[in-house]
Scaffold this active site. Structure first.
Site, PDB file in Angstrom:
ATOM      1  N   GLU A   1       0.847  -1.177   0.000  1.00 37.58           N
ATOM      2  CA  GLU A   1       0.000   0.000   0.000  1.00 37.58           C
ATOM      3  C   GLU A   1       0.888   1.235   0.000  1.00 37.58           C
ATOM      4  O   GLU A   1       1.829   1.300   0.785  1.00 37.58           O
ATOM      5  CB  GLU A   1      -0.915   0.053   1.230  1.00 37.58           C
ATOM      6  CG  GLU A   1      -1.868   1.241   1.144  1.00 37.58           C
ATOM      7  CD  GLU A   1      -2.735   1.460   2.381  1.00 37.58           C
ATOM      8  OE1 GLU A   1      -2.668   0.660   3.319  1.00 37.58           O
ATOM      9  OE2 GLU A   1      -3.470   2.445   2.376  1.00 37.58           O
TER      10      GLU A   1
ATOM     11  N   GLY B   1       3.505   2.043  10.831  1.00 36.13           N
ATOM     12  CA  GLY B   1       3.144   1.227  11.982  1.00 36.13           C
ATOM     13  C   GLY B   1       2.867  -0.213  11.598  1.00 36.13           C
ATOM     14  O   GLY B   1       3.482  -1.140  12.118  1.00 36.13           O
ATOM     15  N   ALA B   2       1.917  -0.402  10.683  1.00 36.13           N
ATOM     16  CA  ALA B   2       1.530  -1.754  10.320  1.00 36.13           C
ATOM     17  C   ALA B   2       0.680  -1.721   9.060  1.00 36.13           C
ATOM     18  O   ALA B   2       0.275  -0.655   8.602  1.00 36.13           O
ATOM     19  CB  ALA B   2       0.744  -2.408  11.449  1.00 36.13           C
ATOM     20  N   MET B   3       0.404  -2.920   8.525  1.00 39.19           N
ATOM     21  CA  MET B   3      -0.333  -2.990   7.273  1.00 39.19           C
ATOM     22  C   MET B   3      -1.338  -4.134   7.302  1.00 39.19           C
ATOM     23  O   MET B   3      -1.012  -5.263   7.660  1.00 39.19           O
ATOM     24  CB  MET B   3       0.670  -3.172   6.124  1.00 39.19           C
ATOM     25  CG  MET B   3       0.027  -3.259   4.762  1.00 39.19           C
ATOM     26  SD  MET B   3      -0.895  -1.746   4.362  1.00 39.19           S
ATOM     27  CE  MET B   3      -2.197  -2.429   3.366  1.00 39.19           C
ATOM     28  N   GLU B   4      -2.553  -3.818   6.862  1.00 42.26           N
ATOM     29  CA  GLU B   4      -3.702  -4.709   7.012  1.00 42.26           C
ATOM     30  C   GLU B   4      -3.863  -5.746   5.905  1.00 42.26           C
ATOM     31  O   GLU B   4      -4.990  -6.210   5.676  1.00 42.26           O
ATOM     32  CB  GLU B   4      -4.971  -3.845   7.067  1.00 42.26           C
ATOM     33  CG  GLU B   4      -5.356  -3.150   5.741  1.00 42.26           C
ATOM     34  CD  GLU B   4      -4.891  -1.702   5.621  1.00 42.26           C
ATOM     35  OE1 GLU B   4      -3.918  -1.329   6.309  1.00 42.26           O
ATOM     36  OE2 GLU B   4      -5.482  -0.949   4.828  1.00 42.26           O
TER      37      GLU B   4
ATOM     38  N   HIS C   1      -6.668  -1.715  15.070  1.00 41.31           N
ATOM     39  CA  HIS C   1      -6.792  -0.956  13.831  1.00 41.31           C
ATOM     40  C   HIS C   1      -6.664  -1.866  12.605  1.00 41.31           C
ATOM     41  O   HIS C   1      -7.530  -1.868  11.729  1.00 41.31           O
ATOM     42  CB  HIS C   1      -5.718   0.132  13.813  1.00 41.31           C
ATOM     43  CG  HIS C   1      -5.725   0.990  12.586  1.00 41.31           C
ATOM     44  ND1 HIS C   1      -6.352   2.217  12.545  1.00 41.31           N
ATOM     45  CD2 HIS C   1      -5.209   0.798  11.354  1.00 41.31           C
ATOM     46  CE1 HIS C   1      -6.214   2.741  11.337  1.00 41.31           C
ATOM     47  NE2 HIS C   1      -5.510   1.910  10.583  1.00 41.31           N
ATOM     48  N   GLU C   2      -5.605  -2.641  12.568  1.00 27.54           N
ATOM     49  CA  GLU C   2      -5.387  -3.489  11.386  1.00 27.54           C
ATOM     50  C   GLU C   2      -6.474  -4.558  11.290  1.00 27.54           C
ATOM     51  O   GLU C   2      -6.939  -4.892  10.210  1.00 27.54           O
ATOM     52  CB  GLU C   2      -3.998  -4.127  11.411  1.00 27.54           C
ATOM     53  CG  GLU C   2      -2.828  -3.140  11.559  1.00 27.54           C
ATOM     54  CD  GLU C   2      -2.867  -1.948  10.614  1.00 27.54           C
ATOM     55  OE1 GLU C   2      -3.440  -2.060   9.512  1.00 27.54           O
ATOM     56  OE2 GLU C   2      -2.330  -0.880  10.985  1.00 27.54           O
TER      57      GLU C   2
ATOM     58  N   HIS D   1      -9.633  -3.108   9.890  1.00 23.32           N
ATOM     59  CA  HIS D   1      -9.548  -2.880   8.440  1.00 23.32           C
ATOM     60  C   HIS D   1     -10.140  -4.050   7.650  1.00 23.32           C
ATOM     61  O   HIS D   1     -10.516  -3.886   6.495  1.00 23.32           O
ATOM     62  CB  HIS D   1      -8.090  -2.709   8.012  1.00 23.32           C
ATOM     63  CG  HIS D   1      -7.621  -1.284   7.946  1.00 23.32           C
ATOM     64  ND1 HIS D   1      -8.354  -0.267   7.388  1.00 23.32           N
ATOM     65  CD2 HIS D   1      -6.439  -0.713   8.333  1.00 23.32           C
ATOM     66  CE1 HIS D   1      -7.666   0.874   7.445  1.00 23.32           C
ATOM     67  NE2 HIS D   1      -6.502   0.626   8.027  1.00 23.32           N
TER      68      HIS D   1
ATOM     69  N   GLU E   1      -9.293   4.885   6.288  1.00 17.71           N
ATOM     70  CA  GLU E   1      -8.440   5.220   7.437  1.00 17.71           C
ATOM     71  C   GLU E   1      -9.201   5.998   8.504  1.00 17.71           C
ATOM     72  O   GLU E   1      -9.091   5.711   9.695  1.00 17.71           O
ATOM     73  CB  GLU E   1      -7.185   5.970   6.988  1.00 17.71           C
ATOM     74  CG  GLU E   1      -6.236   5.150   6.118  1.00 17.71           C
ATOM     75  CD  GLU E   1      -5.807   3.824   6.750  1.00 17.71           C
ATOM     76  OE1 GLU E   1      -5.960   3.654   7.975  1.00 17.71           O
ATOM     77  OE2 GLU E   1      -5.333   2.943   5.998  1.00 17.71           O
TER      78      GLU E   1
END
Ligand code: ARG
Ligand code: ZN
Length: 869
Positions: free
Chosen positions: A129, A268-271, A304-305, A308, A327
């Site tokens: 992303e 931070g991170a990715m979903e 959060h992830e 998503h 987001e």
């Protein structure tokens, strides 16, 4: 002949929302075969595509070495397609197309941490992303192309873990010491959600049964030594899964959910669907190694992830302009989740503090943009506080207005209408309106224009009529690019208090109804309006924007005494904090006397400490210099501000007198059963310790040293280390050395060691150079860069002196190596134009000089915007 040089006019690389066009082809299925070798990787793909609109077949690709391409079985020669640095275009293609493509890529030398990259000796991961997939293979790499992915991953057996999205359907030997796995993801997804992992990692396993009764295998992959630090994340994951079922009716949809931790990650991170990839800083949580704040962050990012999966993955964005659709909504959801984990008031305080210290400044400067931008050069530059945090606020406002039940009806409608689709902000607001039966379309204005609205309020008491009139006015600062700014709908949550007793007044229901106040919320959607409260025997004290019901700058002519009153009597913890903040801001920026604040805080504290120690700790929040600086639009002199803030803290320490030490000695985190209570006690204890140092208490260093040595908790250890180091105590070197020895193999803890030294109030160019030339400093690891840069930037006096060169050098270096991070770090200097001369001109000249030295779209766009003010 006149040979005056022609200026090189670069092609305008700006992309506009208004130019959106459907892709000419959809992809029914993609088969990927990724073979990793030490000095390259081979990627074979088979795409089955179908025409849906007129036009050439366009595949996006960057930094790929094309080996071969066949279309419906026939090899294409170079004349049969057009290839440039960004895309491969084939004209006159039939409606049904099968493409077979082979490319070579170099993940082993990919320092940009985008696409497939080698993250460590023992690990390859992906980050796709927004536009990373095009660095893996040629593809219509845009979020409105959804396809079924089947992925074969092959590598040497020194990498036992071979993962991709979906279900494992095959595994086996590939000869020559190699092996492979094949994964199939049953859900259609855009390419930005594709992920694969090749590595040698350990795993923590658990299971979860969904509300629908299906069984899900949960796995967190990390370095073996870090597995014990994955339990908090695992619990948070299960908690999130339950929470989304209970609050939004959304169960999980695959048989497995995997999380992989890496220390080489830009964000931070990715979903990624069913295979999240996380920065270690957002997975690893353990009281011994990470702070309480980091533990809270881990839980919120895990949520959060996970969230998503529905808001982002099952329903995705039509194009990247709609980023805040997924987001903003997902941040709002994770904030709500976190409000259930700790004091809800404190969670709101912390979220608003981030909004005010990052989003408000961003939105008032050269990088200001609407939550849904209408143009960009590099989309990576738009993962901003405005898109995320202001986006979340828009959703919160609509949720506040609707109330729980109607908001849920609205979200149900959204999931019903759009599951499996790539949609827009309009689709979201329309579904929410239809489901709730309330027309929310006016909220679209919030998405489409920049700037923080100013909300001016005035109150007038009429003794003869026993009434109180509250007049409201909203305005936005003019913006060159957005000439037609409109009034936005602002939900104003409010309460009135009896000025004598401090009791909240019960208001006349009929009058409220006539005025449009419902459940304590007034929807202010005009340029000006007023409300009249009747039946009031005396002038009330009004509390506005309770829980920060709208992201605006409130101006109300409170007296300092009224603010002190609210600090003491407001039952909304957020507004109590806000009253303290406003008082402190007036002391620091407008020269008000500190006494009113000091009296109020001394009266209030003992009660708050007993009830909610975490909230009590926040009442000591003296606004940061960064935030205060953002309130100053011209002739900003960081030294003056720093001195004012130091003086205030010293006064606070002095005035609180014996209370500080008494409180310090009386607080015992161990005695707390709940983590959130213990966290509050630790926060308060650390504040008292630093105030004790300001009092010049003769024992303070011994107390700090004792706290440092006798704890197994990182927040306590760091709190003590800070006091010892920042005050140049006799023990400073010893504890720094001790900390290093204890944690040198724990990257996240060592980040804190760098951070504390970089944030030393008397840091110098030399002390920073000592850190950046330290053997453990590593420009390939964004976390380490951020620990030093973030520490340095904690003090604007340093940022705006030797820090300028630090950030410019980083931007220059990272421009090629890692432009995503380079561009972000440069933004630290975006408020250069507010500085007092001669600093303003000096920084401007340095930024101007940087222009010709950077090439990436990321850094160039940021730099151009920063200089366009
Ligand atoms: N979607 C991710 C998240 O919000 C962040 C990805 C950021 N990527 C980037 N290139 N800026 O959880
Ligand atoms: Zn997100």
């Amino acid at each position: 002949m006149n040979i005056a040089a022609n200026p090189v006019i670069e092609a305008d690389q700006t992309v506009y929302l208004k130019d959106y066009q459907k892709p000419s082809y959809l992809v029914d299925s993609i088969h990927l075969d990724i073979q990793v070798y030490d000095d390259h990787s081979l990627v074979k793909s088979k795409l089955v595509m179908q025409r849906q609109a007129a036009g050439d077949l366009v595949l996006l690709g960057r930094d790929l070495e094309l080996q071969s391409i066949t279309l419906n079985g026939k090899t294409l020669t170079n004349e049969q397609y057009q290839l440039d640095a960004e895309q491969l275009v084939i004209a006159n293609t039939p409606d049904l197309v099968e493409l077979n493509i082979e490319v070579l890529i170099h993940p082993e030398s990919n320092t940009q941490l985008e696409g497939l990259y080698q993250a460590a000796d023992n690990l390859y991961v992906t980050q796709n992303e927004p536009e990373g997939f095009r660095k893996i293979t040629f593809y219509p790499d845009r979020p409105d192309v959804l396809s079924v992915f089947t992925t074969r991953v092959e590598a040497d057996k020194k990498f036992p873990v071979l993962l991709a999205n979906g279900n494992l359907i095959e595994a086996g030997e590939a000869g020559e010491g190699r092996h492979y796995t094949v994964w199939q993801d049953p859900t259609k997804k855009p390419s930005y959600l594709f992920a694969c992992v090749i590595g040698d990692l350990a795993v923590l396993k658990d299971r979860y049964t969904t509300s629908e009764g299906s069984d899900v295998a949960l796995e967190i992959y990390a370095e073996a030594k870090d597995i014990p630090k994955c339990h908090i994340a695992m619990e948070a994951l299960k908690h999130s899964m339950r929470w989304d079922e209970e609050h939004y009716g959304r169960p999980y949809d695959l048989d497995n959910y995997m999380i992989v931790a890496t220390s080489a990650f830009n964000m931070g991170a990715m979903e990624n669907k069913g295979l999240n990839i996380f920065n270690t800083s957002c997975v690893l949580a353990d009281e011994e190694y990470t702070t309480d704040a980091a533990i809270m962050r881990v839980q919120s990012v895990i949520a959060h992830e996970y969230f998503h999966n529905w808001t982002g993955n099952r329903i995705t964005c039509r194009d990247w302009f709609q980023l805040c659709l997924k987001e903003g909504l997902t941040v709002f959801r994770d904030q709500s989740f976190s409000e259930d984990l700790q004091s809800a008031a404190v969670q709101r305080i912390d979220d608003v503090a981030v909004l005010k210290s990052h989003q408000f400044p961003e939105d008032s400067g050269p990088l200001s943009h609407p939550p849904r931008p209408d143009h960009f050069v590099e989309i990576n530059n738009f993962y901003t506080a405005t898109v995320y945090e202001k986006g979340a606020e828009i959703n919160r406002m609509m949720a506040t207005l609707l109330g729980k039940e109607k908001f849920r009806q609205g979200t149900d409608e959204y999931f019903k209408r759009h599951d499996g689709q790539a949609v827009t902000v309009e689709d979201w607001v329309a579904a929410l309106s239809a489901g709730s039966g309330v027309d929310l379309s006016a909220f679209l204005i919030w998405y489409n224009q920049p700037g923080t609205p100013k909300l001016q309020a005035q109150g007038e008491y009429d003794a003869a009529n026993q009434s109180y009139r509250l007049s409201l006015k909203q305005s936005l600062k003019a913006h060159a690019k957005y000439p037609n700014l409109k009034a936005v709908p602002i939900p104003v949550a409010l309460a009135l208090f009896d000025a004598e007793t401090g009791e909240q007044l019960v208001l006349n229901a009929e009058a409220l109804f006539e005025n449009g106040v419902k459940d304590g919320v007034y929807l202010f959607d005009q340029n000006e309006a007023s409300i009249e409260f009747t039946g009031l025997k005396a002038a009330p004290v009004v509390s506005l924007l309770r829980s920060f019901s709208a992201p605006v700058n409130l101006e109300f002519n409170y007296s300092d005494e009224q603010l002190a009153f609210l600090l003491q009597y407001e039952t909304n913890g957020f507004n109590q904090w806000q009253a303290a903040q406003t008082l402190l801001e007036r002391i620091l920026l407008n020269g008000h006397n500190a006494q009113t604040y000091l009296d109020a805080i001394q009266k209030t504290l003992p009660f708050v400490i007993a009830k909610d120690p975490l909230l009590a700790s926040r009442l000591f929040d003296v606004p940061t210099e960064g935030y205060l600086g953002s309130r100053i639009d011209q002739d900003y002199n960081p030294i003056v501000l720093n001195e004012a803030r130091e003086a205030l803290l010293n006064t606070l320490a002095r005035e609180l007198g014996g209370f500080v030490k008494e409180t310090y000695l009386s607080l015992d985190p161990i005695a707390q059963k709940e983590f959130s209570q213990a966290m509050g006690v630790r926060a308060l204890k650390n504040i008292m310790l630093s105030l004790l140092a300001r009092q010049g208490d003769s024992e303070v260093f011994d107390l700090a040293y004792e706290q440092y040595q006798n704890t197994g908790n990182m927040s306590e250890r760091l709190g003590a280390l800070k006091v010892l180091v920042w005050n140049d105590s006799p023990q400073a070197q010893e504890v720094l050395q001790d900390f290093y020895t204890r944690f040198k193999d724990e990257a996240l803890s060592l980040d804190q060691w760098f951070m504390i030294q970089a944030a030393h109030p008397k840091a110098t160019a030399e002390s920073i150079a000592y850190l950046t030339s330290h053997a453990d400093y590593d420009l390939a690891v964004p976390n380490r860069i951020r620990s030093v840069s973030g520490g340095l930037n904690a003090n604007p006096v340093n940022t705006w002196s030797f820090g300028v060169q630090h950030f410019i050098d980083l931007a220059k270096y990272l421009d090629e190596k890692n432009p995503i991070v380079g561009s972000r770090l440069l933004q630290v200097l975006s408020r250069w134009y507010t500085l007092a001369e001669p600093q303003r001109s000096q920084v401007k000249a340095e930024l101007e000089a940087l222009k010709s030295q950077v090439k990436s779209k990321n850094v160039s766009e940021t730099l151009n915007s920063m200089l366009s003010i």
